[in-house]
Design an enzyme around this catalytic site. Structure first.
Site, PDB file in Angstrom:
ATOM      1  CG  ASP A   1      -2.094   0.923   1.085  1.00  6.47           C
ATOM      2  OD1 ASP A   1      -2.362   1.386  -0.045  1.00  6.47           O
ATOM      3  OD2 ASP A   1      -2.747   1.201   2.104  1.00  6.47           O
TER       4      ASP A   1
ATOM      5  NE  ARG B   1      -4.201   7.161  -6.957  1.00  9.97           N
ATOM      6  CZ  ARG B   1      -4.089   6.796  -5.673  1.00  9.97           C
ATOM      7  NH1 ARG B   1      -3.865   7.703  -4.749  1.00  9.97           N
ATOM      8  NH2 ARG B   1      -4.214   5.540  -5.317  1.00  9.97           N
TER       9      ARG B   1
ATOM     10  CG  HIS C   1      -0.141   2.534  -9.159  1.00  9.89           C
ATOM     11  ND1 HIS C   1      -0.405   2.005  -7.915  1.00  9.89           N
ATOM     12  CD2 HIS C   1      -1.162   3.381  -9.436  1.00  9.89           C
ATOM     13  CE1 HIS C   1      -1.559   2.510  -7.466  1.00  9.89           C
ATOM     14  NE2 HIS C   1      -2.027   3.345  -8.369  1.00  9.89           N
TER      15      HIS C   1
ATOM     16  CB  SER D   1      -8.399  -5.612  -3.670  1.00 10.96           C
ATOM     17  OG  SER D   1      -9.055  -4.379  -3.875  1.00 10.96           O
TER      18      SER D   1
ATOM     19  CD  GLU E   1     -12.853  -5.547  -1.865  1.00 10.64           C
ATOM     20  OE1 GLU E   1     -11.629  -5.810  -1.876  1.00 10.64           O
ATOM     21  OE2 GLU E   1     -13.731  -6.419  -1.704  1.00 10.64           O
TER      22      GLU E   1
ATOM     23  NE  ARG F   1      -7.389   1.961  -5.844  1.00  8.87           N
ATOM     24  CZ  ARG F   1      -6.242   2.126  -5.218  1.00  8.87           C
ATOM     25  NH1 ARG F   1      -5.205   2.640  -5.847  1.00  8.87           N
ATOM     26  NH2 ARG F   1      -6.113   1.791  -3.958  1.00  8.87           N
TER      27      ARG F   1
ATOM     28  CG  LEU G   1      10.154 -16.482  -3.246  1.00  9.43           C
ATOM     29  CD1 LEU G   1      10.020 -16.570  -1.731  1.00  9.43           C
ATOM     30  CD2 LEU G   1      10.521 -15.055  -3.660  1.00  9.43           C
TER      31      LEU G   1
HETATM   32  C1  IPE Z   1      -5.129  -2.874  -0.430  1.00 14.29           C
HETATM   33  O1  IPE Z   1      -4.866  -1.542  -0.613  1.00 14.29           O
HETATM   34  C2  IPE Z   1      -5.148  -3.580  -1.758  1.00 14.29           C
HETATM   35  C3  IPE Z   1      -3.850  -3.744  -2.420  1.00 14.29           C
HETATM   36  C4  IPE Z   1      -2.698  -3.453  -1.880  1.00 14.29           C
HETATM   37  C5  IPE Z   1      -3.887  -4.306  -3.745  1.00 14.29           C
HETATM   38  P1  IPE Z   1      -6.061  -0.449  -0.749  1.00 14.29           P
HETATM   39  O2  IPE Z   1      -5.423   0.880  -0.797  1.00 14.29           O
HETATM   40  O3  IPE Z   1      -6.937  -0.816  -1.880  1.00 14.29           O
HETATM   41  O4  IPE Z   1      -6.854  -0.683   0.613  1.00 14.29           O
HETATM   42  P2  IPE Z   1      -7.808   0.258   1.449  1.00 14.29           P
HETATM   43  O5  IPE Z   1      -8.899   0.674   0.522  1.00 14.29           O
HETATM   44  O6  IPE Z   1      -6.982   1.421   1.884  1.00 14.29           O
HETATM   45  O7  IPE Z   1      -8.259  -0.567   2.615  1.00 14.29           O
HETATM   46  C1  IPE Z   2      -1.429   0.380  -3.422  1.00 15.77           C
HETATM   47  O1  IPE Z   2      -1.242   1.754  -3.406  1.00 15.77           O
HETATM   48  C2  IPE Z   2      -1.679  -0.145  -4.821  1.00 15.77           C
HETATM   49  C3  IPE Z   2      -3.024  -0.695  -5.045  1.00 15.77           C
HETATM   50  C4  IPE Z   2      -3.976  -0.724  -4.172  1.00 15.77           C
HETATM   51  C5  IPE Z   2      -3.296  -1.218  -6.377  1.00 15.77           C
HETATM   52  P1  IPE Z   2      -2.465   2.786  -3.375  1.00 15.77           P
HETATM   53  O2  IPE Z   2      -2.815   3.133  -4.782  1.00 15.77           O
HETATM   54  O3  IPE Z   2      -3.571   2.252  -2.576  1.00 15.77           O
HETATM   55  O4  IPE Z   2      -1.795   4.031  -2.669  1.00 15.77           O
HETATM   56  P2  IPE Z   2      -2.461   5.013  -1.604  1.00 15.77           P
HETATM   57  O5  IPE Z   2      -3.036   4.166  -0.514  1.00 15.77           O
HETATM   58  O6  IPE Z   2      -3.506   5.785  -2.332  1.00 15.77           O
HETATM   59  O7  IPE Z   2      -1.328   5.871  -1.139  1.00 15.77           O
HETATM   60 MG    MG Z   3      -4.125   2.400  -0.601  1.00 19.82          MG
END
Ligand code: IPE
Ligand code: IPE
Ligand code: MG
Length: 222
Positions: free
Chosen positions: A13, A26, A30, A58, A60, A64, A128
């Site tokens: 995250d 953003r 990534h 995820s 969820e 995005r 691994l």
């Molecule tokens: C969790 O991160 C999912 C991944 C790392 C792929 P999110 O950023 O989506 O999680 P929430 O929404 O903050 O819980």
């Molecule tokens: C994790 O980073 C990557 C995915 C969930 C795909 P985020 O995109 O959630 O980064 P933040 O949480 O917005 O900083």
């Molecule tokens: Mg996040």
């Protein structure tokens, strides 16, 4: 005695925050996150780690913005395309997530192909096991496992349920890592982390490195 080989799982995250702090889009976060993963895989392959499981995308995350989702999908194609370096490090690729033919599954064909090819091209590696959770959600996984038991008339026992998870060969998680200062599980491997140590770090995923990995595994190493 052989040292104990660990299963480390990472909720990667903070890519967005990493980018924002640098005044970058953003998507740049990534991209940096995918590169960080490549470094962490190499580091993990040289440690007492048998399994590394990472949360890539995820169930969820599909809501995005489209451009961001497209960018992340492209990065998974890149990740699964790193066959040369995975082979150099004796890493076997694996995947967990909603089966591609299941109603509601959204993985586009080109990502399905990249996943299948990476699994095939690294299948003879003996080091691994890198499992990428893509279009993964723990509730969907557990619901499907329970439904499979009901459908096939099997008894609902702990062991039977475990045998219907997306990959029943994965050992229990020893250490769960979550980066970027969040202390949430976010629907990741709820069954498999029952006995795991949890390592929370303020670092965002692109800044997670071998030193952090060592700090995480030191929670269980004796
Ligand atoms: C969790 O991160 C999912 C991944 C790392 C792929 P999110 O950023 O989506 O999680 P929430 O929404 O903050 O819980
Ligand atoms: C994790 O980073 C990557 C995915 C969930 C795909 P985020 O995109 O959630 O980064 P933040 O949480 O917005 O900083
Ligand atoms: Mg996040």
């Amino acid at each position: 005695m052989e040292p104990r080989r660990l299963h480390v799982a990472c909720i990667m995250d903070g890519n967005g925050r990493w980018a924002r702090r640098r005044g970058l889009p953003r998507t740049a976060g990534h991209t940096a996150g995918e590169e960080s993963l490549s470094d962490v895989v190499r580091a993990a392959s040289k440690r007492e780690i048998s399994h590394l499981t990472v949360f890539g995308f995820s169930t969820e995350n599909w809501v995005r913005p489209r451009a961001e989702v497209r960018h992340i999908l492209g990065l998974h194609k890149k990740l699964f395309g790193r066959v040369k370096e995975l082979n150099e490090n004796n890493v076997r690729v694996n995947w967990i997530g909603r089966p591609f033919d299941e109603p509601g599954a959204k993985t586009p064909l080109y990502v399905q192909r990249a996943i299948r090819k990476a699994i095939e091209d690294t299948s003879s590696n003996t080091g691994l096991v890198l499992t990428v959770a893509f279009d993964y959600g723990s509730r969907a996984e557990l619901t499907r496992a329970a439904q499979n038991l009901v459908r096939t008339g099997q008894e609902l026992t702990t062991q039977n349920l475990a045998s219907h998870l997306y990959d029943s060969s994965l050992p229990p998680v020893d250490v769960l890592v979550r980066t970027s200062g969040e202390s949430r599980i976010s629907n990741f491997m709820l069954w498999q982390i029952a006995g795991a140590q949890i390592y929370f770090t303020e670092r965002t995923w692109p800044d997670f490195d071998a030193v952090e990995l060592d700090a995480a595994i030191s929670l269980v190493k004796n």
